[in-house]
Design an enzyme around this catalytic site. Structure first.
Site, PDB file in Angstrom:
ATOM      1  N   HIS A  63       1.173  -0.631  -0.153  1.00  0.00           N
ATOM      2  CA  HIS A  63       0.068  -0.089  -0.095  1.00  0.00           C
ATOM      3  C   HIS A  63       1.015   1.118  -0.184  1.00  0.00           C
ATOM      4  O   HIS A  63       0.608   2.252  -0.637  1.00  0.00           O
ATOM      5  CB  HIS A  63      -1.243  -0.008   1.673  1.00  0.00           C
ATOM      6  CG  HIS A  63      -1.769   1.053   1.401  1.00  0.00           C
ATOM      7  ND1 HIS A  63      -3.374   1.551   1.184  1.00  0.00           N
ATOM      8  CD2 HIS A  63      -1.159   2.413   1.598  1.00  0.00           C
ATOM      9  CE1 HIS A  63      -3.468   2.557   1.121  1.00  0.00           C
ATOM     10  NE2 HIS A  63      -2.538   3.436   1.523  1.00  0.00           N
ATOM     11  N   GLU A  64       1.807   1.111   1.153  1.00  0.00           N
ATOM     12  CA  GLU A  64       2.533   2.773   1.419  1.00  0.00           C
ATOM     13  C   GLU A  64       3.500   2.790  -0.418  1.00  0.00           C
ATOM     14  O   GLU A  64       3.509   3.947  -0.321  1.00  0.00           O
ATOM     15  CB  GLU A  64       3.206   2.597   2.695  1.00  0.00           C
ATOM     16  CG  GLU A  64       2.195   2.986   3.541  1.00  0.00           C
ATOM     17  CD  GLU A  64       1.321   3.031   3.323  1.00  0.00           C
ATOM     18  OE1 GLU A  64       1.604   4.700   2.365  1.00  0.00           O
ATOM     19  OE2 GLU A  64       0.786   3.471   4.211  1.00  0.00           O
ATOM     20  N   HIS A  95       1.526   4.645  -3.148  1.00  0.00           N
ATOM     21  CA  HIS A  95       2.166   6.083  -2.931  1.00  0.00           C
ATOM     22  C   HIS A  95       2.938   6.147  -3.091  1.00  0.00           C
ATOM     23  O   HIS A  95       4.015   7.630  -3.615  1.00  0.00           O
ATOM     24  CB  HIS A  95       1.247   6.317  -1.599  1.00  0.00           C
ATOM     25  CG  HIS A  95       0.267   6.060  -0.892  1.00  0.00           C
ATOM     26  ND1 HIS A  95      -0.538   7.028  -1.107  1.00  0.00           N
ATOM     27  CD2 HIS A  95      -0.194   6.271   0.221  1.00  0.00           C
ATOM     28  CE1 HIS A  95      -2.364   6.348  -0.267  1.00  0.00           C
ATOM     29  NE2 HIS A  95      -1.609   6.116   0.773  1.00  0.00           N
ATOM     30  N   HIS A 155       3.419   6.979  -6.864  1.00  0.00           N
ATOM     31  CA  HIS A 155       2.624   7.725  -7.708  1.00  0.00           C
ATOM     32  C   HIS A 155       3.655   9.253  -7.421  1.00  0.00           C
ATOM     33  O   HIS A 155       3.445  10.007  -7.938  1.00  0.00           O
ATOM     34  CB  HIS A 155       1.307   7.786  -6.645  1.00  0.00           C
ATOM     35  CG  HIS A 155       0.456   8.809  -7.159  1.00  0.00           C
ATOM     36  ND1 HIS A 155      -0.229   9.643  -6.375  1.00  0.00           N
ATOM     37  CD2 HIS A 155       0.503   9.075  -8.219  1.00  0.00           C
ATOM     38  CE1 HIS A 155      -1.121  10.180  -6.659  1.00  0.00           C
ATOM     39  NE2 HIS A 155      -1.063   9.719  -8.788  1.00  0.00           N
TER      40      HIS A 155
HETATM   41 ZN   LIG Z   1      -2.839   5.156   1.926  1.00  0.00          ZN
END
Ligand SMILES: [Zn+2]
Length: 705
Positions: free
Chosen positions: A491-492, A495, A498
């Site tokens: 998940h991290e 980010h 991105h």
């Molecule tokens: Zn998040």
């Protein structure tokens, strides 16, 4: 320059904690870092360097803003918008590093600086957003933007900045600006009042007992913690504090029905006792005031105003989306209630379990149908394996990235690891660090942020980091993770991708600078690769033997993700709808009775389900009354629709391939906020997203038929 002094004075009211500090060339933030990727020189930075650098950075940015606002030359895109984008570099340099350490590695000195700087950074933002001369220049350019021959990204910047100023009230008359200021002040006072009342109410609603039988079912560790809690409050026996959600995790284990009933009732009515800590009048006025604010700014309701710069754009779009999820979700919750009756020792003859008992009996269903032993699973999730053969591997297969550990880059704490990330052709792309282990001086949870943001205008490449709170192993022992931890890493890192793929000119449109209902999309999308068979098989290997995880154990992990989803998602939808119901009230609506309003809102949205209360009740819905998530709680679920649909697109187009990854990177991940996000997404997908993949992923797709 007089104007500058006035503004500067406004943010210099508080006593500086370090009045003798000087800012000069000896301060490590004085000049841009000469380290690779301009990363912060943590080997040279002392705690005492932050505050003078932040203060000097603020003063410098205010001076830059005044120069732009008072420029005698007529406003142009370059002398206004580009100049704004270039401003604040010293401040950002110091603030980004401070933001990192004050959250991930703090100490009393940094805490003092944080308390001191928090109101000053807010004042800095106000000094920019509420500068009428600056807005006049922005508006002048905005009004003739179509005639300026701007490229698409520059045009987006003009429209975005203008929208932000207007959203803050820049277009109002002077008398309406005064009214807005008063409403903003009252709002902030009410938000603080709400917070104080709720904190007191929640503490007062802790469950206390001197009867050890009441705690039957809790582990020794949980009971010891409850004894500590009682001691800390100078009480006899045991104490179980409340979490901010309606449901309390202890209810899963507590065997005594009366204890469960009492804790649930404490939670549900925590802020509704008619005493000084009752939040209902505060909540009712807050909702009314926000509606008044929206009306002043020219919008039919608060949500309509605040969603203008979100991907959903209108409350109607968000509500339509939520409404569509309700039938399948509540049907699934109903079938879970039946399952509880069939599979647990829920008393026969009774209808559905009441909310106080749900978690207890659902746990029996979980054990019967979905159970797996964490200790069996963890040896297959060794941190380095997960990182290099899982997280990095997926990024290599999808995007061609390679990772080189850099031991020469200074870090903020010895556990931190730094990697240079290179593109497929060997070009350096970014610097990425991870700070994974729990520490007492670190905030809870996990997050991603940047030390340096990408910008072609400023010539900067991204310096990105991930922080988590995994259990640190004893020296010489491997770090073995749960599947939740594994998911957090993906998940991290999502980010992070991105931010690292950002390929934009202007810093304020770069990378993760996107609206709330879009920002969790890239991270949640990246989570999917954790259980993608080719990735999972590559990293889920026993740390001692190297054997792959047995197929039946892997299948259990995947299956467990759908446990209790009808219940959990009904809770979440109820809170999301409740938020939008409150924030679509008209200014002309009378002051509401929160209990009546809540009941009617849940009925209207078909979420009045006796055994599934909303995740937060209006009287303790902290996210929307104090934490800035008002009219935005739907955003989590909206992002989930985007990421599930995106993963489905990959599955339908050959899965984990470079062609798919590169297309996604080019059309979405590298674009930041440089385009209309709905258009960006729909163009990439080839159509509008649907809710089908979301329902499928939560195991809700066949429900309701
Ligand atoms: Zn998040």
């Amino acid at each position: 320059m007089i104007l500058l002094l006035t503004v500067a004075a406004a943010i210099c009211g508080a006593q500086t904690p370090n009045p003798d500090s000087k800012f000069g060339p000896s301060n490590p933030f004085y000049a841009p870092s000469t380290l690779p990727f301009q990363t912060a020189p943590f080997d040279k930075i002392k705690d005492s360097d932050y505050q003078p650098a932040i203060d000097a950075g603020m003063a410098q940015q205010l001076a830059e803003i005044e120069l732009i606002a008072n420029n005698p030359a007529p406003p142009t895109f370059d002398n206004t918008f580009v100049a704004l984008e270039r401003s604040g570099q010293l401040f950002n340099r110091a603030w980004n590093a401070f933001n990192l350490v004050s959250q991930a590695n703090t100490d009393p000195e940094l805490e003092k600086v944080q308390d001191y700087e928090a109101p000053r950074t807010a004042a800095l933002a106000d000094a920019i957003d509420l500068n009428p001369k600056l807005f006049a220049r922005i508006k002048a350019i905005y009004d003739r933007r179509a005639t300026l021959g701007l490229d698409a990204e520059s045009l987006r910047l003009v429209e975005y900045d203008y929208q932000q100023f207007v959203k803050a009230g820049a277009n109002l008359s002077d008398s309406d600006k005064e009214k807005l200021k008063k409403l903003n002040e009252e709002e902030s006072t009410l938000e603080n009042t709400f917070m104080t009342k709720l904190l007191n109410a929640t503490t007062a609603a802790s469950f206390s007992t001197t009867d050890p039988k009441a705690l039957d079912g809790l582990s020794e560790g949980q009971i010891a913690a409850a004894a500590e809690e009682a001691k800390a409050h100078k009480q006899q026996g045991w104490m179980l504090p409340l979490l901010n959600t309606t449901q309390q995790p202890d209810l899963t284990f507590l065997k005594d029905h009366a204890t469960r009933e009492k804790i649930f009732e404490n939670s549900w009515n925590r802020a509704e006792h008619g005493d000084a800590n009752d939040t209902r009048s505060t909540v009712a006025r807050l909702a009314q005031l926000r509606a008044e604010k929206a009306a002043l700014l020219g919008y039919p309701n608060y949500a309509a105003w605040t969603l203008t710069d979100q991907m959903a754009q209108t409350p109607e779009a968000a509500i339509h989306f939520l409404d569509a999820l309700v039938p399948a979700t509540t049907a699934k919750a109903a079938s879970e209630a039946k399952e509880i009756q069939a599979l647990s020792d829920f008393p026969s003859g009774e209808s559905a379990p009441d909310p106080a008992d749900w978690e207890f009996y659902a746990e029996q269903v979980r054990k019967a149908k979905y159970d797996y032993d964490e200790s069996q699973v963890k040896p297959y999730f060794e941190l380095n394996n997960v990182l290099e053969k899982g997280v990095f591997y997926a990024a290599h297969e999808l995007y061609g990235l390679t990772f080189k550990e850099r031991k020469d880059i200074p870090v903020w704490q010895p556990d931190v690891r730094v990697f240079e990330v290179d593109d497929a052709d060997g070009t350096p792309l970014a610097l990425w660090s991870c700070d994974y282990f729990k520490r007492d001086n670190k905030n809870g949870g996990a997050w991603e942020d940047s030390l340096v943001g990408q910008s072609k205008l400023l010539g900067t490449l991204p310096v990105v980091y991930n922080v988590a709170n995994f259990e640190k192993p004893a020296p010489g022992q491997p770090a073995l993770l749960s599947f939740d931890d594994v998911t957090t890493m993906f998940h991290e890192f999502g980010h992070g991708l991105h931010a690292m793929f950002a390929n934009t000119k202007y810093p304020s449109l770069s990378g993760t600078s996107v609206p709330r209902d879009f920002v969790e999309f890239p991270s949640q999308f990246n989570e999917h690769w954790a259980s993608y068979p080719a990735v999972f098989a590559n990293y889920a290997k026993h740390y001692k033997t190297g054997d792959p995880m047995p197929a039946d154990l892997a299948a259990k992990i995947v299956k467990a993700k759908t446990f209790n989803q009808g219940y959990d998602f009904t809770e979440l939808l109820a809170a999301s709808e409740l938020d939008l119901e409150w924030h679509t009230l008209k200014a002309s609506a009378p002051l509401q009775d929160p209990d009546v309003f809540e009941q009617e809102a849940l009925k209207r949205t078909h979420l009045s389900v006796s055994y599934v209360p909303p995740r937060y009740r209006s009287s303790y819905f902290l996210h929307i009354w104090q934490e800035g998530y008002q009219a935005g709680y739907y955003a989590y679920t909206w992002s989930e629709m985007l990421d599930d649909e995106a993963f489905q697109w990959f599955a339908d187009h050959g899965g984990m391939t470079r062609a798919n990854g590169d297309r996604f990177r080019r059309m979405v991940l590298s674009r930041g906020n440089t385009e209309d996000l709905e258009k960006m997404y729909d163009t990439w997908l080839g159509r509008k997203p649907s809710i089908k993949p979301l329902l499928k992923n939560r195991g809700l797709e066949d429900a309701g038929k």
